[in-house]
Design a protein around this motif. Structure first.
Motif, PDB file in Angstrom:
ATOM      1  N   TRP A   2     -22.352 -11.590  27.162  1.00  0.00           N
ATOM      2  CA  TRP A   2     -21.618 -12.833  26.862  1.00  0.00           C
ATOM      3  C   TRP A   2     -20.670 -13.204  27.998  1.00  0.00           C
ATOM      4  O   TRP A   2     -20.550 -14.356  28.381  1.00  0.00           O
ATOM      5  CB  TRP A   2     -20.863 -12.654  25.543  1.00  0.00           C
ATOM      6  CG  TRP A   2     -19.973 -13.774  25.147  1.00  0.00           C
ATOM      7  CD1 TRP A   2     -20.346 -14.985  24.649  1.00  0.00           C
ATOM      8  CD2 TRP A   2     -18.551 -13.797  25.205  1.00  0.00           C
ATOM      9  NE1 TRP A   2     -19.240 -15.759  24.384  1.00  0.00           N
ATOM     10  CE2 TRP A   2     -18.128 -15.046  24.719  1.00  0.00           C
ATOM     11  CE3 TRP A   2     -17.580 -12.879  25.610  1.00  0.00           C
ATOM     12  CZ2 TRP A   2     -16.785 -15.400  24.632  1.00  0.00           C
ATOM     13  CZ3 TRP A   2     -16.252 -13.230  25.514  1.00  0.00           C
ATOM     14  CH2 TRP A   2     -15.874 -14.488  25.039  1.00  0.00           C
ATOM     15  N   SER A   3     -19.966 -12.205  28.543  1.00  0.00           N
ATOM     16  CA  SER A   3     -18.952 -12.480  29.569  1.00  0.00           C
ATOM     17  C   SER A   3     -19.498 -12.387  30.987  1.00  0.00           C
ATOM     18  O   SER A   3     -18.750 -12.619  31.941  1.00  0.00           O
ATOM     19  CB  SER A   3     -17.780 -11.506  29.413  1.00  0.00           C
ATOM     20  OG  SER A   3     -18.201 -10.187  29.679  1.00  0.00           O
ATOM     21  N   ASP A   4     -20.760 -12.030  31.140  1.00  0.00           N
ATOM     22  CA  ASP A   4     -21.363 -11.853  32.467  1.00  0.00           C
ATOM     23  C   ASP A   4     -20.571 -10.852  33.301  1.00  0.00           C
ATOM     24  O   ASP A   4     -20.358 -11.029  34.495  1.00  0.00           O
ATOM     25  CB  ASP A   4     -21.468 -13.186  33.226  1.00  0.00           C
ATOM     26  CG  ASP A   4     -22.440 -14.133  32.547  1.00  0.00           C
ATOM     27  OD1 ASP A   4     -23.407 -13.646  31.934  1.00  0.00           O
ATOM     28  OD2 ASP A   4     -22.223 -15.357  32.641  1.00  0.00           O
ATOM     29  N   SER A   5     -20.113  -9.811  32.647  1.00  0.00           N
ATOM     30  CA  SER A   5     -19.332  -8.789  33.333  1.00  0.00           C
ATOM     31  C   SER A   5     -19.746  -7.419  32.817  1.00  0.00           C
ATOM     32  O   SER A   5     -19.951  -7.226  31.626  1.00  0.00           O
ATOM     33  CB  SER A   5     -17.838  -8.999  33.080  1.00  0.00           C
ATOM     34  OG  SER A   5     -17.104  -7.916  33.587  1.00  0.00           O
ATOM     35  N   SER A   6     -19.890  -6.481  33.724  1.00  0.00           N
ATOM     36  CA  SER A   6     -20.225  -5.116  33.299  1.00  0.00           C
ATOM     37  C   SER A   6     -18.966  -4.274  33.133  1.00  0.00           C
ATOM     38  O   SER A   6     -19.044  -3.095  32.834  1.00  0.00           O
ATOM     39  CB  SER A   6     -21.161  -4.469  34.324  1.00  0.00           C
ATOM     40  OG  SER A   6     -20.511  -4.420  35.581  1.00  0.00           O
TER      41      SER A   6
END
Length: 190
Positions: free
Chosen positions: A146-150
């Motif tokens: 959803w946040s495009d963050s790992s």
């Protein structure tokens, strides 16, 4: 101006916060003023008060005590009025700040316009037979997508755990208790 003395046994905070106590105090002041005027008139008629050039020079002891009690009650009333004004101004300031915080758009959306609530709703649909604790790890991967963050980190343990994430240079977070509440609500269809 001297600090007003409060009568023993009456906490001023109870008078500030309770309109009935304040109204009772005002009623007592009105009664005391009436009684004091009558006492002065009686003492004048009986010659117990002495005047010089229209000014009171000496008054009887009961009149002195009544006047002091009346002055004390009036000073308490004035202190309560002042305290109420301060509390009102403080409350208005806090209320305004809370209104500003409440106006912020919630829940947060990602660049595609999806909200975190929608992610939890989808998890509740796909994991109907599971408990929130079992679905909690799936939320982490859903937040990453959803946040495009790992960079999604779990902090704490048990019911006080939460996920912290970064979404378009803003830090966000979701607690397990909040997730559990939303998950159960969506699972039951409320």
């Amino acid at each position: 101006m001297a600090k007003p003395n409060k009568p023993e046994g009456i906490p001023i905070r109870s008078l500030v916060n309770d309109d009935r106590n304040y109204d009772r105090l005002v009623g007592e002041i009105i009664h005391m003023q009436t009684r004091y005027r009558e006492l002065v008139q009686d003492n004048d008629r009986n010659g117990l008060n002495r005047y010089s050039k229209g000014l009171l020079v000496s008054e009887c002891e009961t009149q002195i005590r009544a006047r002091e009690a009346l002055q004390q009650a009036i000073s308490i009333r004035d202190a309560i009025k002042q305290e109420r004004k301060i509390l009102q101004v403080m409350g208005e300031g806090l209320s305004g700040k809370n209104q500003e915080k409440a106006r912020r758009p919630r829940p947060k959306k990602n660049e595609a316009g999806d909200t975190l609530d929608e992610i939890i709703r989808n998890l509740a649909r796909t994991h109907r037979d599971e408990h929130p604790g079992e679905v909690w790890p799936h939320l982490k991967t859903a937040i990453e997508d959803w946040s495009d963050s790992s960079d999604v980190r779990e902090i704490g343990d048990g019911d006080s755990r939460s996920y912290r994430y970064k979404q378009s240079d803003k830090l966000g977070g979701i607690t397990y208790a909040w997730f559990r509440k939303k998950f159960r609500r969506y699972k039951t269809g409320i």
